[in-house]
Scaffold this active site. Structure first.
Site, PDB file in Angstrom:
ATOM      1  N   HIS A  41      78.907  -9.983  29.660  1.00  0.00           N
ATOM      2  CA  HIS A  41      79.170 -11.232  30.373  1.00  0.00           C
ATOM      3  C   HIS A  41      78.303 -12.392  29.869  1.00  0.00           C
ATOM      4  CE1 HIS A  41      80.592 -13.805  33.449  1.00  0.00           C
ATOM      5  NE2 HIS A  41      80.717 -12.939  34.408  1.00  0.00           N
ATOM      6  N   LYS A  74     101.931 -15.981  46.052  1.00  0.00           N
ATOM      7  CA  LYS A  74     101.669 -17.426  46.191  1.00  0.00           C
ATOM      8  C   LYS A  74     102.915 -18.243  46.493  1.00  0.00           C
ATOM      9  CE  LYS A  74     101.666 -19.263  41.417  1.00  0.00           C
ATOM     10  NZ  LYS A  74     102.075 -18.154  40.541  1.00  0.00           N
ATOM     11  N   LYS A 122     102.410 -21.190  49.141  1.00  0.00           N
ATOM     12  CA  LYS A 122     102.699 -22.566  48.719  1.00  0.00           C
ATOM     13  C   LYS A 122     103.773 -23.204  49.598  1.00  0.00           C
ATOM     14  CE  LYS A 122     101.036 -23.080  44.067  1.00  0.00           C
ATOM     15  NZ  LYS A 122     101.337 -23.216  42.637  1.00  0.00           N
ATOM     16  N   LEU A 169      99.630 -23.945  51.787  1.00  0.00           N
ATOM     17  CA  LEU A 169      98.276 -23.410  51.852  1.00  0.00           C
ATOM     18  C   LEU A 169      97.865 -22.994  50.441  1.00  0.00           C
ATOM     19  CD1 LEU A 169      98.753 -21.118  54.986  1.00  0.00           C
ATOM     20  CD2 LEU A 169      97.632 -23.351  54.945  1.00  0.00           C
ATOM     21  N   THR A 204      83.301 -17.938  42.348  1.00  0.00           N
ATOM     22  CA  THR A 204      83.066 -18.680  41.116  1.00  0.00           C
ATOM     23  C   THR A 204      83.889 -19.960  41.070  1.00  0.00           C
ATOM     24  OG1 THR A 204      82.924 -16.519  40.075  1.00  0.00           O
ATOM     25  CG2 THR A 204      82.971 -18.414  38.614  1.00  0.00           C
TER      26      THR A 204
END
EC number: 2.3.1.137
Length: 574
Positions: A327, A406, A410, A414, A441
């Site tokens: 990472h 989604k 959507k 939201l 993140t």
């Protein structure tokens, strides 16, 4: 596919690097105000008043002096955080990094043309490698499209770290060595390292100026596999990369002292484009359940992973694939891009190789044989033992939630990411009966060499909503109102963090300035509420959105008693 490739010959992958804005230093007053808000869910009235007083004292006293020094530092650098972050978050960390720091994920080829099937490892592996190598060539030619938010270009520097990059262990601090060069910059290594049954091989992927074809790569892999399957296993020196960092650094120094040829071998692995791992495991996987394959990618056979390498491409015996990456040099979005590119190409070509079947006369792979003695073999056994002990303490599940995705969130206007984050807060609250300090993140690639910022999703608004959901006397209308307030708060935080107005990295900068100046640690950072709310890397929920593509990935939790929660969002599933 098209939008990943540069639209025209004019726009080059790294062309905007010089014109990106510098990372700003936020206002001290704003950062402290946001910090105070973030600790509220974890404090009673008295504790909060105490922290409020500490923050006030910091703001009017040492904080202002540190802020001025930080602003001074930022004047001479385009990214005041970059070097610090690399050291504090990655290179100074002494715990074993392969399991604790690396991220990994499975390829989604199993959902279309490549379901698990024994006997396909090398054929599929050569096709996957070929697409990866095409991506490498696009990068070298700077033909990869610049990523943008609207018309604003994002920093592309992390893409330089994907190939031919490796972390080198140090006694007190590791370092990163990057051998990648674009074509205009000069020579870049063009060999691959292959790990198989504790042995190491290398071969060049360019032959007479041209990239090898998939059948040519397959011939090389077949040679390696046949050799390894008909002869004794190698010592598995790669397992040393799983060790505690200082221990590995000392073991590496000893290895080099045994024979200078060992250093040459290490440098060949370090500079290789990527490490291709021929793994004998056949993990179970279905489109609805990636648990076993993810576990094997994250904590599988340590003798066929080079933990410090920026890119390990893993090929399992049943033709299932995954990757495991250090990472330190880049964040997961870089890997998401290459994985998506490879997966799209495999899909477009129906999982087959459609080029020439002709195989040129190519030199066979070279085996890299380490000189080892009893001490090295003992170090390897010790490394494996600590690795498997740590592995046994990790639980991992990767299930698909298929009720909706989604498309539905959507329709209800939201934001899908916020939707999942609030669902996670509610799940934690229901399970543990208290708020869970949480890290999400945010990306700061709008700025030069920007990487990440911390969003803290456990807000006062989120907790109020969670409590309303648990309170049977709260009306549906009240719950909805509180939920929308929590949504609005989260969306604003994400926007702030992405545009350089977060506070976690700012506070880190102030604490590091104090350390560099030899000053005592300011009370702000020793206050129990600082770590209880997640400060100093103490978030019980460590979370990240892996994007809206088919690509997924995992990392271990940040703390021993915590959860790592990584998710990707599709139209019809989460």
């Amino acid at each position: 596919m098209e939008n990943q490739l540069a639209k025209s010959t004019e726009e080059r992958t790294f062309q905007y690097q010089d014109s990106l804005p510098s990372l700003p230093v936020p206002s001290l007053e704003e950062s402290l105000k946001k910090y105070l808000e973030s600790v509220k869910p974890f404090a009673n009235e008295e504790e909060y008043k105490n922290t409020e007083a500490i923050v006030q004292k910091f703001q009017n006293g040492i904080g202002e002096k540190l802020q001025q020094k930080l602003l001074q530092r930022a004047k001479g650098r385009r990214n005041w955080l970059e070097e610090w972050w690399l050291n504090v978050a990655y290179l100074d960390v002494r715990i074993p990094s392969q399991l604790n720091v690396n991220f990994g994920g499975p390829a989604s080829h199993i959902e279309h043309y490549w379901p698990p099937k024994e006997g396909t490892q090398l054929e599929r592996g050569s096709i996957s490698l070929w697409h990866n190598l095409n991506y490498w060539q696009l990068l070298r030619k700077e033909k990869l499209a610049v990523e943008k938010v609207g018309n604003t270009p994002l920093d592309m520097n992390q893409f330089r770290m994907l190939f031919s990059t490796c972390k080198i262990p140090g006694i007190t601090r590791d370092s990163i060595i990057n051998y990648f060069r674009t074509e205009s910059e000069g020579h870049s290594p063009s060999h691959l390292a292959v790990l198989c049954r504790g042995r190491v091989f290398v071969f060049d992927v360019m032959h007479e100026g041209y990239l090898m074809t998939a059948p040519e790569i397959q011939r090389q892999l077949t040679y390696i596999q046949k050799k390894c399957h008909s002869e004794p296993n190698g010592p598995g020196v790669a397992a040393l990369t799983t060790e505690e960092r200082t221990r590995w650094a000392k073991a590496r120094e000893y290895l080099i002292s045994l024979n200078p040829e060992n250093l040459t071998i290490l440098e060949k692995i370090q500079s290789s484009l990527l490490v291709f791992c021929l793994d004998d495991d056949s993990p179970h996987v279905t489109p609805e359940d990636y648990s076993q394959v993810c576990a094997k990618i994250l904590n599988g056979d340590p003798t066929v992973r080079w933990g410090d390498k920026s890119y390990n491409l893993i090929a399992f015996s049943n033709g299932v694939f995954g990757s495991n990456c250090d990472h330190a040099p880049f964040d997961a979005m870089v890997l998401v891009k290459v994985c998506y590119y490879v997966d799209e190409n495999i899909l477009e070509n129906e999982g087959r190789w459609k080029g020439s079947e002709k195989v040129r006369d190519i030199p066979v792979p070279e085996e890299l044989v380490f000189t080892v003695d009893e001490k090295v073999l003992n170090d390897i056994n010790q490394a494996k033992a600590q690795y498997f002990k740590q592995v046994s303490d990790l639980q991992l599940v990767v299930y698909a939630f298929t009720s909706f995705g989604k498309k539905l969130t959507k329709e209800k206007q939201l934001h899908p990411d916020t939707f999942i984050q609030l669902a996670l807060q509610l799940a934690y609250y229901r399970l543990h009966g208290r708020p869970g300090c949480c890290y999400e993140t945010a990306m700061t690639r709008l700025f030069y060499h920007g990487r990440t910022e911390t969003v803290r999703p456990c807000t006062v608004e989120a907790v109020n909503w969670c409590q309303s959901m648990q309170n049977p006397s709260t009306s549906l209308l009240e719950r909805k109102h509180m939920m929308l307030e929590a949504f609005a708060k989260h969306n604003k935080m994400m926007k702030d963090c992405s545009t350089g107005k977060g506070f976690d990295r700012h506070l880190l900068g102030l604490s590091l300035i104090a350390k560099e100046e030899g000053l005592p640690v300011p009370e702000l950072f020793t206050d129990p509420l600082f770590s209880r709310s997640g400060g100093g890397g103490n978030f019980v929920l460590s979370t990240s959105l892996v994007g809206y593509l088919r690509v997924q990935g995992v990392m271990v939790p940040m703390v021993h008693n915590g959860y790592g929660f990584f998710y990707h969002i599709r139209d019809d599933r989460l």
